[in-house]
Structure formats: C-alpha cells, structure tokens
Enzyme design. Structure first.
Site: not given
Lengths: 491, 303
Positions: A196, A270, A304, A401
């Site tokens: 996806k 991840e 990331c 983040e």
C-alpha cells in the site's frame, strides 16, 4: 529583496543579488490518469471510494485515487497467495532475477517521467527525485535481482526459504524509493506482495504497476492497493499474510506491533528518528555546513533519518552558526519542478500544520528562531528553512520528530557530552559525526545507539548498505544483505 | 551425590536468587517448593517479585556496557571458562538431575555433556559471529561502509521448562555471547538447578549482573517484563499463544524486540539443531558506518 549583498563576509550570495531565471522541468510527456484504482492480479481495477490527490505545490487536484476496503485487500491477498503457491514460490531464482532486472531497466528508461511524477505528487525538488529517488529505486531492483539466484550465499550455514505473502505499507516521503526498498528484496527472496502506497503519494507506485505489467511479471506477484489508514489496517489484520513490513511513524508502528500480538506474522518496522549531527571543532566547517544543510533540508526534512538535532562543539558554535545562517539564506524554496529549487513543497496541509505547531512550541519554550527573509510562494504548502538556537534537550523541538525543515541546535564541550546528548532520545536511527580524526570518528560511532552513522557525510543511501534503527526507530534492516533476512525463513 | 554417614544430619541448602553478582533472597519474602518425582521436598526456593525483576534490570543495565566493551576474545574466554567450571562440577549436576529431577543416570550424563559442549560451542562464536554476520558494503560512492552487529542491551528471557540444565544454557549463551546482559526467569519443576548453575557463573569470571537468574512464576513476571521500559528485548521458550499475545501487546510501547523460540522436543535438546548462530541475531542490532574515502584526485597525484 535587497539588490546588494547584506553581508560583510566574502561569499557569493547570488540568490541575494539577482533572481534566478526559472528552469522548470516540462511535464508534457507525462500522462496522469484522472483516476487510479488498484493493481491486483496483474490487472488494473477500478476501485472504490475515490478521494482527490493534491499537488502540494499548487493545491490543485492531480487525480483521484481509490481507497481499498477489506474485500479489495482480501482479493489482493488471495491473488498474492495464488501466485506464491503456483508460480513465484516455485520459480528458480535465476528466473526471478531476470524479472527484477527487467523492472530495474524499465525504471531507468522511464526515469524522467517518474521523476516529474514524483515531484508533482509529493512536492520534492526535481533535482532530488531526478538524481536520488529514481536512480536509487532502479539500483535497488538491480542489487536484489542479483541476490535472487544466490540466496544460499546470503546466510552462511543456513537453508533459506521464502516466507510467503508479505504485506507492505510505505510512507509518502520517498514513494518510489520506498516501494523499491520493500518490493525488491521480498521478490528476490521468493515472496509475493500486497503493498500500500501512502494516500498522498500513490502516483509513482501506479506507474511502477505499469512497469510491472509491461515486464510481464506473473499476475499476483505484486499487488498494489491504494488507500489510507483503514486500508493499511486491513492488510495488517489479514489472516493470510505471513509478514508485515512497515515504514512510517513510531506511533503507527506501535499500533501495528500491538495489532500483530498473538499472531504468528513476522514484523519489521522502520520508524521515526531524531538524528544527531555532531560537529567537532576539528571538522572542516564548510564541508560540515553542507552536511548540516543536506542532513535537515534534504526532501524538506521529510526524512526519518534527518539530522534534526545539530550538536556543535561549543568553541566553534559561533563561527559555525554564522556560516550556517548564510548558507540557509541561499536556499531556494519554491516550485518543486524548477531545477533551481533546493527546498520544495511540504507534502500535505496536515504535515504543514504539524510543522507549524512544533515551531510555535519551539518559540514558546524559549528557543531563538532563524528563518531566511525571502518570501514563500503564495499558493501551496511551503515552509521556510528554520534553524532554532538556544535549544535545550527538554524542548519539544529537541525531542519530537518534526519531519520538516526545522533544525534544533545544541552545544557540547566533550565527546562524552556529545555522545550522551546524541543518545538521549527514545529513537535510534541515524547520526552524523564530523571530525578530521578517524580514531575519534570510530570511537564516537561505536558509542552511538543508532543504526546508521555517517562520518563526514549525511543522508547517503546505497542498495548494498543496510538501513534501520535501534530502540524506538524500529527493528529489522532494509538494504544490503541484511535486508534479505526479514524475507527469509532460516532453518 | 555422596551419602552422608548415618549419624550425621545433612546440611540443606537455601536457594536464593542471583542478581547483580550477589545471591539475595527475594525482597517479597515469598517462597515456593520443589519436589522430586517421589514427591519428597527438595527445597524451598524464592518466588521472585516484580521488584526483584526491576532490581535485576537495574543490575543488568549497569553491567551491560562493560560486558559489551570487553573484547570478543575475552567474552569467548569467559564463556569457555563457564564450560570449564561446569565440567569440574559435573558430578554435582549429574546427581542433582538424578536425585531432584528423576533423570536416568545415562540421560543426566548426556545432558551435562551437552550443556558443557554447548557453552564451548557458543564461546567460539563470540569472536566470529561479527565476522560472519557483519559486512563491508561496496557502495557506489567514495565511502568505506561497514555493517557490524552490536548487542541490543538488556534482554529478559523466559527459560524453557524442560531440560532444567541444558535448556538454561541454550537460553543464556546466544544472548550473552554478543555482549547483552540477561535477566533469566526460570519456572520449571527443578529451579534449584538454575541457582546451582548461577554459582558456576559466579566463579567463572562472568561479571556480576551480566546474567541474573530469577526463580518464580512466569505468569506473574511476564506482564511486568513486557511493560518495563528499560528492557530492550524479550526471548521466550515454551510460550503459549496467550503469553505471546500478552508480551507483544505490552512490548510495543517501547518497540521491544520479541523473539519466541520454538522449543526443541525432548530428544532434540542436545542436537545441533538446538544451537545456531542465528539464535544470536534476534538480540543484536546492525550498525552501519559510512566513512569517506579521499577521492583519487586529491590523493592523486598530478597537480
């Protein structure tokens, strides 16, 4: 904008003296359909519950895309299972390899169209999609193609076999590259796939589906279903999937880990990061400044492993910050399709709001903000490259983040302090270390609790190089020989 | 075990926990009882509490960096030393298996043999698994790129219920060989053997805190281990589906690595299939370091 350089430092601030002539990449040979459904069992199907996909640089609708419900996901999983049992799982590795080589070549042949599509759909500068995303995606297929017929060399002493059907969910920051990272090793190992793409960036995945069809990959080996979180949940919860691979936020990663509790599905994650970029006083400062820029402003900071916490040795902080502010002032923010653009559009309104919220928190908590003076485009989702100084480790911008072009600067005095500050985070994805001294680089690299350490460089990727995190940045590796492990049963 | 003379009263042993290189009793003051197959009382032993678990994690966290910082050669020597010491005490473990667990003499001998040999086998991996499982990566840029495994940190293992000696070795060795510290939770019918084993470790140069052993009830400790934010990984043997579900559910909050070993059948415990370098991998992380290489032009030569 002033027409004289507003600095006493002797550097070439072209952007400050005159405007660049626009150099937009043309999009006329790229065909974007009005609607995209899904790619299941080798066929494009119409799909359901379409929603608009927006060009983040203009806020205009690019196309509509379907949102797969449970029944559609089930159809895709059934196709993948059939293809695994009947064709792909039995096929000699040497034949699987050739399909992967074909796909790699076709990505190269269509590289320009893919690059334009990637920038239109996601907002990233064309020079990045052209020079990094698309070539690396092709390189991943090439690399793993070569493993398909050599798996017995991958794991010494073991007899590896494929796992079965893999469900894969990828993020919006590197749409085609993430698809390649996930699809290539899974197929090389002999698995079949239901993948996806992110709901905001499905375009290059659907172009990859065309390539897969043109490459004559047996039907059902790769199935691509579009949609948002609910579609992802349908994949995660499907009983006939053997392995889930997810790249995305730590929050969603935790939800998936919980969702799989008690099942026998394998999982790799991840997740997010809060990378520290550590600059020692013996580093080449001009080189380090480029590395800092690349570390946090590459792909608008939607990375990331972004070097979002700059740790500078105190005695060079003033000089380095001076150079850094200058360099940030030269960054060109604007049209992602313009070849001059350094920082493109923020991927979505939602993400822009998240960045704005965290930047406001930084200001409220007492950090000093620096942004270049040049204006942003009037339409579209844009955010100025931002540098915060006087940041403390407890500030939200130093802990959370941001996933945007926002850098937090902290200082340190000794290597021990740098290591302690760098490791003071629940994340553990990547760090950078800048020093002239190889022995110091290795000592610090050994002490850092993270999966990637870049020495005198940042944000480098290569298909032969494993990538993945410690701690709350997830588990499992992608890329390299280690990227095969999560797709193989080892006995 | 040698028989005492008829007139002499045997001295019974108090079995404690093994935490941070010391043998404390459980802070909870609770006990459980071990019986031999004839139903006779063998010993009272500690029923470890949540607090004992937390103390063990603190001890393990403290010991782990030093253990990981040892050279692999040194870790290999210490694991080998553990085998040496176990060998020197083999009769005591054989008789413990026979008298407490009701193991047949030949089987007890075989289990001790296999336990010693397994320690020796894993000892040899300490300075080799990095070579086998690490890589140098030929990246398409002027960088030297190496990937090497590093220990994950603090691991909690729920020991196998069968093979009261060999099962423990099989659970312990692959976790500590890479430099992790371990909290081992033992629930089986003969937990006293685990504490005898702790004494072997204690005089094998293994730094205190690298292996901590808790006897007690698994069901009681599983949720606390799964929730503990300072445990990096959990290993299980003999886990039921419900136990797996419970651990995975709670482990997600700190993105813990969870690995459920398939427990060998009784006859397979001593086989080579029960040991593997791939049992080391669930408890390591791979670190990839990029180091630039001076470009040819700069080194080059002609200016």
């Amino acid at each position: 904008m002033g027409k004289t350089a507003n600095t006493s430092v002797r550097d070439l601030l072209f952007g400050d003296l005159w405007d660049y002539a626009p150099a937009p990449e043309s999009r006329d040979h790229l065909t974007i359909h009005e609607r995209y459904g899904h790619f299941i069992d080798g066929k494009f199907i119409e799909g359901e519950n379409h929603f608009p996909s927006i060009n983040p640089a203009t806020e205009e609708q690019l196309f509509e895309v379907a949102s797969a419900d449970e029944a559609t996901v089930d159809t895709a999983v059934k196709a993948a299972r059939r293809a695994y049992d009947k064709v792909w799982g039995k096929m000699p590795g040497s034949e699987r390899a050739k399909y992967l080589y074909r796909i790699a070549r076709m990505i190269q042949e269509k590289a320009r169209a893919l690059a334009v599509a990637e920038s239109l759909d996601g907002g990233k500068p064309i020079k990045e999609s052209r020079d990094i995303d698309i070539p690396l995606a092709a390189a991943h297929f090439f690399y793993y193609a070569g493993w398909a017929d050599k798996l017995e060399y991958a794991l010494p002493g073991a007899t590896p076999s494929p796992i079965g059907v893999a469900g894969q969910i990828i993020p919006w920051n590197f749409p085609l590259l993430m698809a390649a990272w996930k699809i290539a090793p899974a197929l090389a190992a002999g698995n079949t796939i239901v993948i996806k793409p992110a709901e905001t960036t499905p375009l290059t995945a659907m172009m990859l589906a065309e390539i897969i069809q043109e490459a004559d990959l047996p039907p059902g080996v790769v199935n691509i279903v579009n949609g948002a979180g609910q579609t992802g949940a349908a994949i995660v919860n499907h009983p006939d999937i053997d392995k889930i691979a997810f790249t995305g936020s730590t929050d969603v990663g935790k939800i998936i880990q919980r969702a799989l509790a008690g099942s026998r599905k394998k999982l790799t994650l991840e997740l997010g990061g809060k990378g520290a970029n550590i600059i020692f006083d013996d580093a080449s400062l001009d080189q380090a400044v480029e590395g800092i820029i690349n570390g946090i402003f590459f792909n608008q900071g939607h990375v990331c492993c972004a070097g979002s916490r700059l740790l500078v040795q105190e005695n060079i902080a003033e000089e380095l910050m001076h150079k850094l502010r200058h360099r940030v002032s030269t960054l060109i923010v604007g049209d992602p399709l313009d070849k001059n653009t350094d920082v493109g559009a923020i991927n979505s309104r939602e993400q822009l709001q998240r960045i704005q919220e965290l930047v406001a928190a930084g200001q409220n908590e007492g950090a000093q903000i620096f942004q270049p003076s040049s204006p942003l485009p009037e339409k579209g989702f844009f955010f100025k490259p931002t540098v915060f100084t006087e940041v403390t480790p407890s500030h939200r911008i130093a802990r959370e983040e941001v996933f945007g072009p926002v850098l937090s600067v902290l200082t340190f005095r000794t290597p021990e302090e740098a290591i302690e500050k760098a490791n003071n985070t629940p994340y553990g994805l990547a760090c950078g270390v800048w020093t002239d001294k190889g022995s110091r680089l290795f000592r610090v690299a050994n002490a850092l609790k993270c999966g990637i350490v870049w020495g005198n460089t940042y944000n480098r990727f290569d298909p032969t190089s494993p990538f993945g995190g410690y701690k709350e940045s997830g588990f499992g590796r992608e890329g390299g020989l280690h990227g095969l492990l999560p797709y193989l049963e080892v006995r | 075990m040698a028989k005492s003379t008829p007139t002499r009263l045997r001295v019974l042993k108090t079995f404690k926990l093994y935490i941070g290189g010391a043998f404390p009793r459980t802070e909870s003051g609770r006990f459980l009882q071990e019986h031999n197959p004839k139903g006779q009382l063998v010993a009272n032993f500690c029923r470890a509490s949540r607090k004992d678990l937390r103390n063990s994690v603190v001890a393990a966290r403290k010991a782990q960096p030093g253990w990981a910082g040892r050279t692999p050669f040194n870790r290999a020597q210490i694991l080998y030393r553990m085998a040496e010491v176990l060998e020197s005490r083999r009769e005591s473990f054989e008789s413990a298996l026979i008298e407490r667990a009701g193991t047949k003499a030949a089987d007890a001998q075989a289990e001790v043999d296999a336990a010693i040999d397994r320690l020796v086998w894993y000892a040899g991996w300490a300075d080799k698994f990095v070579q086998i499982m690490g890589t140098t990566n030929p990246v398409a840029s002027p960088h030297f790129n190496i990937t090497s495994p590093e220990p994950t940190g603090v691991v909690t293992a729920f020991a196998p219920r069968s093979a009261p000696l060999l099962g423990l070795i099989t659970a312990i060795a692959p976790v500590i060989v890479s430099g992790n510290a371990l909290v081992l939770v033992v629930e089986n019918e003969h937990p006293s053997i685990a504490i005898d084993l702790a004494e072997v470790f204690h005089c094998s140069d293994l730094p205190g805190g690298v292996v901590n052993i808790l006897t007690g009830l698994r069901d009681e400790l599983v949720p606390h281990a799964a929730k503990h934010m300072d445990i990096d990984a959990i290993a299980t043997f003999d886990a039921t589906d419900e136990e797996r579900r419970l651990i995975a559910l709670e482990a997600a909050e700190s993105v813990k690595r969870v690995h459920n070993f398939e427990t060998p059948t009784k006859s397979d415990w001593s086989q080579a299939s029960a040991q593997s370098p791939y049992h080391i991998l669930p408890f390591v992380e791979f670190k990839t370091a990029w180091h630039p290489i001076e470009s040819g032009a700069a080194m080059g030569a002609k200016y």
